[in-house]
Design a protein around this motif. Sequence first.
Motif, mmCIF file in Angstrom:
data_model
loop_
_atom_site.group_PDB
_atom_site.id
_atom_site.type_symbol
_atom_site.label_atom_id
_atom_site.label_comp_id
_atom_site.label_asym_id
_atom_site.label_seq_id
_atom_site.Cartn_x
_atom_site.Cartn_y
_atom_site.Cartn_z
ATOM 1 N N PRO A 193 -50.520 -55.275 -2.708
ATOM 2 C CA PRO A 193 -50.069 -54.295 -3.604
ATOM 3 C C PRO A 193 -50.859 -54.073 -4.700
ATOM 4 O O PRO A 193 -51.618 -54.644 -4.900
ATOM 5 N N SER A 194 -50.776 -52.678 -5.012
ATOM 6 C CA SER A 194 -51.680 -52.156 -6.137
ATOM 7 C C SER A 194 -50.647 -51.795 -7.331
ATOM 8 O O SER A 194 -49.560 -51.248 -6.950
ATOM 9 N N PRO A 195 -51.502 -51.719 -8.666
ATOM 10 C CA PRO A 195 -50.602 -51.021 -9.562
ATOM 11 C C PRO A 195 -50.298 -49.535 -9.470
ATOM 12 O O PRO A 195 -49.495 -48.744 -9.985
ATOM 13 N N LEU A 196 -51.092 -49.037 -8.585
ATOM 14 C CA LEU A 196 -50.962 -47.654 -8.238
ATOM 15 C C LEU A 196 -49.480 -47.007 -7.812
ATOM 16 O O LEU A 196 -49.041 -45.921 -7.527
ATOM 17 N N GLU A 197 -48.799 -48.313 -7.206
ATOM 18 C CA GLU A 197 -47.584 -48.170 -6.524
ATOM 19 C C GLU A 197 -46.660 -47.640 -7.566
ATOM 20 O O GLU A 197 -45.302 -47.289 -6.972
ATOM 21 N N GLU A 234 -43.565 -37.158 -4.702
ATOM 22 C CA GLU A 234 -43.168 -38.266 -3.678
ATOM 23 C C GLU A 234 -41.900 -38.585 -3.721
ATOM 24 O O GLU A 234 -40.996 -38.507 -4.781
ATOM 25 N N LEU A 235 -41.173 -38.907 -2.536
ATOM 26 C CA LEU A 235 -39.707 -39.083 -2.177
ATOM 27 C C LEU A 235 -39.545 -40.589 -1.785
ATOM 28 O O LEU A 235 -40.357 -40.926 -0.819
ATOM 29 N N ASP A 236 -38.249 -40.953 -1.854
ATOM 30 C CA ASP A 236 -38.141 -42.114 -1.001
ATOM 31 C C ASP A 236 -37.984 -41.862 0.334
ATOM 32 O O ASP A 236 -38.377 -42.878 1.439
ATOM 33 N N ASP A 237 -37.363 -40.665 0.913
ATOM 34 C CA ASP A 237 -37.323 -40.577 2.189
ATOM 35 C C ASP A 237 -38.063 -38.937 2.556
ATOM 36 O O ASP A 237 -37.335 -37.912 2.838
ATOM 37 N N ARG A 250 -48.513 -50.896 2.708
ATOM 38 C CA ARG A 250 -48.029 -50.342 1.307
ATOM 39 C C ARG A 250 -47.723 -48.845 1.253
ATOM 40 O O ARG A 250 -47.344 -48.357 0.348
ATOM 41 N N TYR A 251 -48.150 -48.137 2.311
ATOM 42 C CA TYR A 251 -48.039 -46.771 2.397
ATOM 43 C C TYR A 251 -46.840 -46.291 3.315
ATOM 44 O O TYR A 251 -46.607 -45.268 3.635
ATOM 45 N N CYS A 252 -46.019 -47.347 3.636
ATOM 46 C CA CYS A 252 -44.890 -47.200 4.632
ATOM 47 C C CYS A 252 -44.230 -46.050 4.542
ATOM 48 O O CYS A 252 -43.449 -45.740 3.405
ATOM 49 N N VAL A 267 -44.625 -40.448 0.404
ATOM 50 C CA VAL A 267 -43.492 -41.384 -0.141
ATOM 51 C C VAL A 267 -43.803 -42.071 -1.381
ATOM 52 O O VAL A 267 -44.956 -42.162 -1.622
ATOM 53 N N THR A 268 -42.666 -42.292 -1.922
ATOM 54 C CA THR A 268 -42.866 -42.742 -3.349
ATOM 55 C C THR A 268 -43.590 -44.076 -3.419
ATOM 56 O O THR A 268 -43.454 -45.015 -2.535
ATOM 57 N N GLY A 269 -44.670 -44.113 -4.485
ATOM 58 C CA GLY A 269 -45.502 -45.348 -4.376
ATOM 59 C C GLY A 269 -46.581 -45.591 -3.684
ATOM 60 O O GLY A 269 -47.300 -46.335 -3.591
#
Length: 360
Positions: free
Chosen positions: A109-113, A121-124, A158-160, A325-327
């Motif tokens: 994980p990165s703080p950039l998330e 950016e969106l969840d879906d 992390r980019y899923c 995608v979000t994060g």
Amino acid sequence: MFESDARRPLAPAVQPVPATFEDDEPPSHPRRHALWKDVPDEQWDDWRWQTHNAVRSVRQLRNLLGFTPDELEALGRLEGEYKLAIPPYYFSLIDPNDPNDPIRLQSVPSPLEAENPSGYELDDPLEEDKDSPVPGLTHRYPDRALLVTTPNCSMYCRYCTRKRATLTRGGWEGVSADDERMIDYVRQHREIKDVIVSGGDPLTLPVGKLRYYLESLKQINHVDVVRIGTRVPVTLPQRLYDPELIDLLASAEKVYIQTHFNHPREVTPEAVRVCKSLLRAGMPVNNHSVLLKGVNDDLGTMRSLLRGLLRAKVRPYYLFHCDPVTGAGHFRTSVWKGLEIMEGLRGHMSGIGCRCPTTR
Ligand code: SF4
């Protein structure tokens, strides 16, 4: 897609060969982090041991890699939101001395998330849920359907794209409880010829459940193709050392493996071994890579990756741009970056390995 390489006038399009192109073998790298150097091979090669010993917390990470105090504080906050799992095998591909190591960027994980750099950016991001007539099933194109069979993965990228189902804690419910409804839907829709069994990673399913999907889809005559979307060959190849799992996949007769190597250092002897086992059992193995800033967004890395895949007889299928995608906004490159890389590959890469980037 470069289908007509033989007819393409190469001379004006071919870029000069960078010196690094003749030196693009994957770097030699210690294959185990010091923490696991004394683990007997028998355990190391056991996928259950790898899963059981996966790095799953910031507390573990802080003893294995270097972080600044600010990073640790940010990761502590993120931990309640997003899952983390890195099997020792995959973790050992990280160079612990490089904070920008491409394997680390994909898995740690990165703080950039916590940021949303573009603001959209969106969840879906693919709006899969809008085309979901049955929980867990997306039916957008007439001839194919996507089944999200599990929220679990051997390693959480992390980019899923489907972060809402995989990484988000307590995330998406409509995953595996409706497996019979998903199969019924496919059975009733004769226009569906191609079923993508995804997740999460379907090779993390209990064998009984995986068998249910495979046998059910095998028996549906109008389904020609079953694509298993899995990163297990990359992040936990030990799972595919099991000949019974290979036999089960092959028994469905319609199975294509869609895997997901992003960096040449992932193309290890272990990964090549399992890809070859899948190929020997009669299943084509295709790779899609995601173009990720800092991981593979340069010509030399991409060329080295594609060469490694071709040596393993894994077909580079296509190159995705990372979804908004979000994060995961910090992983996104410009569309031009993808075009630049493809243009640079042209003339220096077998046509089997060279396809246009797509934004899906
Ligand atoms: S293995 Fe696939 S589904 Fe799982 S986190 Fe990675 S990209 Fe997402």
